[in-house]
Design a protein around this motif. Structure first.
Motif, PDB file in Angstrom:
ATOM      1  N   SER A  42       0.832  -1.207   0.000  1.00 43.21           N
ATOM      2  CA  SER A  42       0.000   0.000   0.000  1.00 43.21           C
ATOM      3  C   SER A  42       0.864   1.253   0.000  1.00 43.21           C
ATOM      4  CB  SER A  42      -0.916  -0.022   1.231  1.00 43.21           C
ATOM      5  OG  SER A  42      -1.537   1.223   1.407  1.00 43.21           O
ATOM      6  N   GLY A  43       2.009   1.174   0.708  1.00 45.03           N
ATOM      7  CA  GLY A  43       2.903   2.327   0.764  1.00 45.03           C
ATOM      8  C   GLY A  43       3.482   2.715  -0.577  1.00 45.03           C
ATOM      9  N   ARG A  44       3.423   1.777  -1.550  1.00 39.32           N
ATOM     10  CA  ARG A  44       3.972   2.078  -2.876  1.00 39.32           C
ATOM     11  C   ARG A  44       2.965   2.807  -3.762  1.00 39.32           C
ATOM     12  NH1 ARG A  44       8.231  -1.027  -4.593  1.00 39.32           N
ATOM     13  NH2 ARG A  44       8.231   0.425  -6.341  1.00 39.32           N
ATOM     14  N   LEU A  45       1.699   2.893  -3.296  1.00 41.59           N
ATOM     15  CA  LEU A  45       0.707   3.634  -4.078  1.00 41.59           C
ATOM     16  C   LEU A  45       0.875   5.122  -3.815  1.00 41.59           C
ATOM     17  CD1 LEU A  45      -2.524   1.495  -3.538  1.00 41.59           C
ATOM     18  CD2 LEU A  45      -1.038   1.534  -5.542  1.00 41.59           C
ATOM     19  N   ASP A  46       0.586   5.943  -4.814  1.00 44.67           N
ATOM     20  CA  ASP A  46       0.795   7.380  -4.679  1.00 44.67           C
ATOM     21  C   ASP A  46      -0.342   8.015  -3.872  1.00 44.67           C
ATOM     22  OD1 ASP A  46       1.206  10.147  -5.045  1.00 44.67           O
ATOM     23  OD2 ASP A  46       2.279   9.731  -6.906  1.00 44.67           O
ATOM     24  N   LEU A  47      -0.034   8.393  -2.628  1.00 48.90           N
ATOM     25  CA  LEU A  47      -1.061   8.906  -1.727  1.00 48.90           C
ATOM     26  C   LEU A  47      -1.632  10.237  -2.210  1.00 48.90           C
ATOM     27  CD1 LEU A  47      -2.635   8.635   0.899  1.00 48.90           C
ATOM     28  CD2 LEU A  47      -0.749   9.747   2.080  1.00 48.90           C
ATOM     29  N   PHE A  48      -0.759  11.104  -2.774  1.00 47.57           N
ATOM     30  CA  PHE A  48      -1.241  12.408  -3.218  1.00 47.57           C
ATOM     31  C   PHE A  48      -2.338  12.268  -4.258  1.00 47.57           C
ATOM     32  CE2 PHE A  48      -1.467  16.727  -4.344  1.00 47.57           C
ATOM     33  CZ  PHE A  48      -1.505  16.800  -5.732  1.00 47.57           C
ATOM     34  N   TRP A  49      -2.070  11.464  -5.294  1.00 49.04           N
ATOM     35  CA  TRP A  49      -3.044  11.340  -6.382  1.00 49.04           C
ATOM     36  C   TRP A  49      -4.288  10.604  -5.924  1.00 49.04           C
ATOM     37  CZ3 TRP A  49      -2.589  14.599 -10.098  1.00 49.04           C
ATOM     38  CH2 TRP A  49      -1.317  15.026 -10.513  1.00 49.04           C
ATOM     39  N   GLY A  50      -4.108   9.659  -5.004  1.00 44.46           N
ATOM     40  CA  GLY A  50      -5.256   8.933  -4.465  1.00 44.46           C
ATOM     41  C   GLY A  50      -6.166   9.857  -3.677  1.00 44.46           C
ATOM     42  N   THR A  51      -5.555  10.706  -2.850  1.00 41.25           N
ATOM     43  CA  THR A  51      -6.335  11.675  -2.068  1.00 41.25           C
ATOM     44  C   THR A  51      -7.028  12.665  -2.987  1.00 41.25           C
ATOM     45  OG1 THR A  51      -4.675  11.496  -0.334  1.00 41.25           O
ATOM     46  CG2 THR A  51      -6.238  13.300  -0.147  1.00 41.25           C
ATOM     47  N   LEU A  52      -6.286  13.155  -3.990  1.00 45.26           N
ATOM     48  CA  LEU A  52      -6.869  14.106  -4.932  1.00 45.26           C
ATOM     49  C   LEU A  52      -8.059  13.478  -5.654  1.00 45.26           C
ATOM     50  CD1 LEU A  52      -6.731  16.875  -6.263  1.00 45.26           C
ATOM     51  CD2 LEU A  52      -5.199  15.902  -7.977  1.00 45.26           C
TER      52      LEU A  52
ATOM     53  N   GLY B  90     -14.104  12.566 -15.640  1.00 49.12           N
ATOM     54  CA  GLY B  90     -13.026  12.374 -16.604  1.00 49.12           C
ATOM     55  C   GLY B  90     -11.665  12.589 -15.972  1.00 49.12           C
ATOM     56  N   ALA B  91     -11.572  13.609 -15.105  1.00 53.11           N
ATOM     57  CA  ALA B  91     -10.311  13.882 -14.421  1.00 53.11           C
ATOM     58  C   ALA B  91      -9.918  12.702 -13.540  1.00 53.11           C
ATOM     59  CB  ALA B  91     -10.445  15.147 -13.575  1.00 53.11           C
ATOM     60  N   PHE B  92     -10.903  12.166 -12.824  1.00 54.39           N
ATOM     61  CA  PHE B  92     -10.638  11.002 -11.976  1.00 54.39           C
ATOM     62  C   PHE B  92     -10.049   9.855 -12.794  1.00 54.39           C
ATOM     63  CE2 PHE B  92     -11.398   8.285  -8.302  1.00 54.39           C
ATOM     64  CZ  PHE B  92     -11.467   7.034  -8.876  1.00 54.39           C
ATOM     65  N   LEU B  93     -10.707   9.555 -13.918  1.00 54.83           N
ATOM     66  CA  LEU B  93     -10.240   8.440 -14.751  1.00 54.83           C
ATOM     67  C   LEU B  93      -8.860   8.720 -15.323  1.00 54.83           C
ATOM     68  CD1 LEU B  93     -13.534   7.430 -16.583  1.00 54.83           C
ATOM     69  CD2 LEU B  93     -12.302   6.128 -14.848  1.00 54.83           C
ATOM     70  N   GLY B  94      -8.630   9.983 -15.714  1.00 52.87           N
ATOM     71  CA  GLY B  94      -7.311  10.341 -16.236  1.00 52.87           C
ATOM     72  C   GLY B  94      -6.222  10.074 -15.213  1.00 52.87           C
ATOM     73  N   ILE B  95      -6.479  10.512 -13.971  1.00 52.86           N
ATOM     74  CA  ILE B  95      -5.502  10.306 -12.911  1.00 52.86           C
ATOM     75  C   ILE B  95      -5.320   8.811 -12.631  1.00 52.86           C
ATOM     76  CG2 ILE B  95      -5.105  10.631 -10.432  1.00 52.86           C
ATOM     77  CD1 ILE B  95      -6.406  13.388 -10.729  1.00 52.86           C
TER      78      ILE B  95
END
Lengths: 94, 221
Positions: free
Chosen positions: B64-74, B113-118
């Protein structure tokens, strides 16, 4: 058709609360409290879900029958989860 | 479904209902019954995740620590905002505010769309970093916990992938409704489709609200 509509102020208020809960859950994840991290993050997620359902999804205005359907779905999911965990967590096989 | 036709029909009331209130109640119950089946659908995956998380706690935390927290939170914030815009769109449709309805549907589409892009950008990064144990691709992880970490990433791609598929479907329907709204439909008594789609969209949001902590916030971050 006009059932009670969602006022702009209430919508914004719930939205602000949801963002605050998001901030809280990310902050809480940074605190090391062992097993409790899981519980806290799930509780916060449940609180967000309750807000979305009660206000945005108009559950507060829904009929008792609809509320029964929702409660049943969640309840059956809960039963599935509890019984499955009761199985796995009591195995104790080496 | 006669309530999907445009505002040129004489009445939004289908013949089998006594009045509009009864039809709206049936609509409400119908979509919630469908969402109940979706709860079962996702519930199965969440159950599988819970079992394995209990077994492989340390590996899951590391993965889980390898997932990007910033983009996940955004992404979570983006989806919560889209729930706001779609809820306001339902109110606008109910109040026959055509301009507002169109604008809010557009906003929801943009946010989705932004969500899917990220999400797809994140998938690409995971692929590039060797964290995508699918289709025989190489999985880069220390050998002693590779099997367990692989389970985490399999669950991650499965659950977020199914979630993304649900979002694509929701956005496709929303696009259809957008065109109807531009054409002057879906207002006042004809706003049921917007309300129904709104419920579906909120459900997709709620699924992500649970996915986010379960996938991104396992260990201490």
């Amino acid at each position: 058709m006009t059932e009670q509509s969602l006022s702009f102020r209430l919508a914004i208020g719930v939205y602000a609360a949801l963002l605050a809960l998001l901030g809280l859950t990310v902050w809480a994840a940074g605190q090391d409290v062992g097993r409790w991290n899981f519980v806290v993050s799930l509780l916060i997620a449940a609180a967000k879900a309750m807000l979305i359902m009660w206000v945005f999804m108009h559950v507060r205005h829904s009929s008792p029958l609809t509320k029964l359907v929702i409660g049943t779905a969640l309840g059956l999911c809960g039963i599935g989860l509890v019984l499955s965990l009761a199985d796995y967590w009591t195995r104790g096989w080496p | 479904m006669s309530d999907l036709v445009s505002a040129h029909e004489p009445t939004p009331l289908a013949h089998q209902f006594d009045d509009l209130a009864q039809q709206n109640h049936a609509d409400d119950l119908g979509i919630w019954l469908f969402l109940a089946t979706e709860v079962m659908f996702f519930g199965g995956m969440f159950l599988g995740y819970t079992i394995y998380r209990g077994e492989y706690e340390a590996a899951f935390a590391a993965a889980s620590g390898r997932l990007d927290l910033f983009w996940g939170t955004l992404n979570t914030a983006i989806l919560l905002t889209s729930s706001l815009t779609v809820a306001l769109a339902v109110s606008a449709a109910d109040a026959s505010r055509r301009g507002r309805l169109v604008l809010l549907l557009l906003a929801t589409l943009a946010l989705g769309g932004a969500f899917l892009g990220i999400k797809f950008m994140s998938y690409y990064h995971e692929y590039r970093d060797g964290l995508m144990p699918l289709l025989g691709l190489p999985f880069r992880w220390p050998a002693e916990s590779a099997r367990e970490a692989e389970m985490f990433f399999n669950l991650y791609f499965l659950m977020t992938g199914v979630h993304a598929a649900h979002m694509v479907i929701g956005l496709a329907i929303m696009l259809v409704l957008l065109f109807k709204a531009i054409g002057g439909g879906l207002l006042g008594e004809y706003s049921a489709p917007v309300r129904i789609l709104g419920l579906y969209w909120h459900f997709v949001d709620i699924v992500w609200v649970f996915l986010f902590p379960l996938l991104y916030l396992v260990g201490t971050r």
